[in-house]
Scaffold this motif. Structure first.
Motif, short mmCIF file in Angstrom:
data_model
loop_
_atom_site.label_atom_id
_atom_site.label_comp_id
_atom_site.label_asym_id
_atom_site.label_seq_id
_atom_site.Cartn_x
_atom_site.Cartn_y
_atom_site.Cartn_z
N THR A 72 0.79 -1.26 -0.17
CA THR A 72 0.06 0.12 0.01
C THR A 72 0.75 1.43 0.05
O THR A 72 0.58 2.16 -0.75
CB THR A 72 -0.98 -0.05 1.32
OG1 THR A 72 -0.13 -0.11 2.53
CG2 THR A 72 -1.81 -1.01 1.14
N SER A 73 2.09 1.35 0.73
CA SER A 73 2.92 2.16 0.81
C SER A 73 3.46 2.54 -0.47
O SER A 73 3.76 3.78 -1.19
CB SER A 73 3.85 2.14 2.07
OG SER A 73 3.21 2.38 3.34
N GLY A 74 3.86 1.60 -0.96
CA GLY A 74 4.70 1.55 -2.46
C GLY A 74 3.65 2.04 -3.65
O GLY A 74 4.25 2.88 -4.27
N ALA A 75 2.45 1.68 -3.45
CA ALA A 75 1.50 2.18 -4.41
C ALA A 75 1.07 3.66 -4.19
O ALA A 75 1.12 4.59 -5.13
CB ALA A 75 0.05 1.67 -4.16
N ASN A 76 1.32 4.11 -3.05
CA ASN A 76 1.06 5.74 -2.80
C ASN A 76 2.54 6.38 -3.30
O ASN A 76 2.45 7.35 -3.61
CB ASN A 76 0.98 5.85 -1.07
CG ASN A 76 -0.45 5.63 -0.91
OD1 ASN A 76 -1.37 5.55 -1.49
ND2 ASN A 76 -0.58 5.29 0.31
#
Length: 342
Positions: A72-76
Motif C-alpha cells: 500500500t505504501s509503495g502504491a502511494n
C-alpha cells in the motif's frame, strides 16, 4: 597534509574545516516491495517512533505489518515518484535545499565550510555522511534536523542517530545540534509569504494548518511538539493579519489504535464541509520539504475527504522546500549556532 615535525610515515591529516549537516526524515530507494519493506522496517523499528516493548511490537511488525504495508505504501509512493531522477520528491527537494544552502555558505565562508545532508532512515545515512565529513577534515560539525517543531520522534531520533554515528569515529569532531525554529520571526515570515504567494489576496474560509500527528500520550509525557505547533499557527495568523478563528490546527498521519493528538485532519476537513465551509486551504508547517505526507496524503486522502463531504474549493499550499526565504531561514539558524566557531 602531514603535521609539522611529524615522521615520514605519519598519516596525512586534512586541513580543518567546519561541517554543516542537515538531516531529513528519509525515503525508500524505490516503491517496489523490498525497497519499501527495508525502509518501513527501519522506520517502524525506531523506539522513538514506536515505543512499545520489542517483544510485543517486533513479531507484529515482522509478520503482519511488513507483509502488507509495503504494497500500500509503495502504491502511494508510485503516485508521486520523481521518475525522471528515479527518487522520491523528498530526496529531490532535500538535495535542492542542500545545494542552495551550500552556495550561500560558500559565498559567505568559502571552502572552510562543508555542507551536506543525510537521512535518518534510508540513504544517505547519517553514519556514511558523517564519516565522509570527518575524513574531509571537519573537526566541528553543526547538525540541523529539518523539523521546525521539536518532537522526540523527529528531532530527537535524528540527534540519537548522529550520536550513535559518532561512536564509530576514532577522532570525534566537536558537535552542536540546533534548536527547533518554530517561532523564529524569519520562519513565520517565510510561511506567511508562501500563503500569500499561493492564495494572492484571497482569504479562504479556513486555513487548516495540518501537522504530523503523534500519540497524545507523548504530550502527557512532556513532549513539547503539540505546544510548539499551536504557537506556530498563532504566529502565522498574526503575521497574515487575519482574524481570530480562521486558522485551525490539526494533525494527520494517525497510526495504530491509541488516541493521537486531535483534531485529526482527515476528519476535520470533512466536518468543515458538512458545516457549510466549502472553501479551505491547507498548509503543513511541520514539514520542511514536500513528501508523501503532503503530496499524497493531503492532496489525496485529505482532499478527497473534504470533497466527498461537500467541499468545493481545496487549495494545498506547498512546503517551503528550497524557496529562497526558507534557505535564508536555515542560513540564519546556522549563523546563530556557529558563534565562536567561525
Amino acid at each position: 597534509m602531514k603535521p609539522a615535525h611529524a615522521p615520514a610515515d605519519h598519516p596525512a591529516i586534512p586541513a580543518a574545516r567546519i561541517g554543516i549537516l542537515i538531516a531529513n526524515l528519509g525515503t525508500p530507494e524505490g516503491y517496489d516491495y523490498w525497497s519499501m519493506r527495508r525502509y518501513l522496517n527501519e522506520f517502524l523499528s525506531d523506539r522513538r517512533v514506536i515505543d512499545l516493548p520489542r517483544w510485543k511490537w517486533q513479531p507484529l511488525l515482522q509478520t503482519i505489518i511488513l507483509t502488507k504495508r509495503p504494497f500500500t505504501s509503495g502504491a502511494n509512493y508510485r503516485l508521486i515518484w520523481n521518475e525522471e531522477k528515479g527518487e522520491s520528491p523528498l530526496m529531490t527537494i532535500t538535495r535542492d535545499q542542500t545545494e542552495a544552502l551550500r552556495a550561500r555558505a560558500h559565498a559567505e565562508w568559502g571552502e572552510a565550510v562543508m555542507v551536506e545532508f543525510c537521512m535518518r532512515y534510508g540513504k544517505p545515512s547519517t553514519e556514511e555522511v558523517l564519516d565522509r565529513m570527518v575524513k574531509a577534515g571537519c573537526r566541528r560539525i553543526l547538525f540541523l534536523p529539518l523539523y521546525p517543531q521539536y518532537a522526540g520522534a523527529t528531532s530527537a531520533t535524528a540527534n540519537d542517530q548522529l550520536f550513535r554515528a559518532l561512536m564509530a569515529q576514532t577522532w570525534q569532531p566537536s558537535v552542536r545540534t540546533c534548536d527547533p525554529y518554530f517561532d523564529r520571526p524569519d520562519y513565520i515570515a517565510a510561511l506567511a509569504g508562501s500563503v500569500r504567494r499561493t492564495l494572492g489576496d484571497r482569504v479562504p474560509g479556513k486555513l487548516v494548518a495540518s501537522y504530523h500527528g503523534m500519540p497524545k500520550r507523548y504530550l502527557m509525557q512532556g513532549d513539547p511538539y503539540h505546544c510548539q505547533c499551536q504557537k506556530t499557527s498563532r504566529l502565522l495568523q498574526e503575521a497574515l493579519g487575519w482574524p481570530d478563528g480562521i486558522i485551525d490546527t490539526t494533525f494527520q498521519s494517525v497510526f495504530g489504535r491509541e488516541e493521537w493528538l486531535r483534531p485529526y485532519t482527515v476528519e476535520h476537513v470533512a466536518e468543515l464541509a458538512q458545516a457549510g465551509q466549502t472553501d479551505i486551504a491547507v498548509i503543513s508547517p511541520a514539514f520542511a520539504s514536500d513528501c508523501i505526507e503532503t503530496l499524497e496524503e493531503i492532496n489525496g486522502e485529505i482532499r478527497e475527504s473534504f470533497e466527498h463531504a461537500g467541499g468545493r474549493d481545496f487549495t494545498y499550499i506547498p512546503c517551503l522546500n528550497d524557496d529562497p526565504a526558507h534557505v535564508e531561514v536555515m542560513l540564519n539558524v546556522i549563523r546563530d549556532n556557529l558563534g565562536g566557531w567561525i
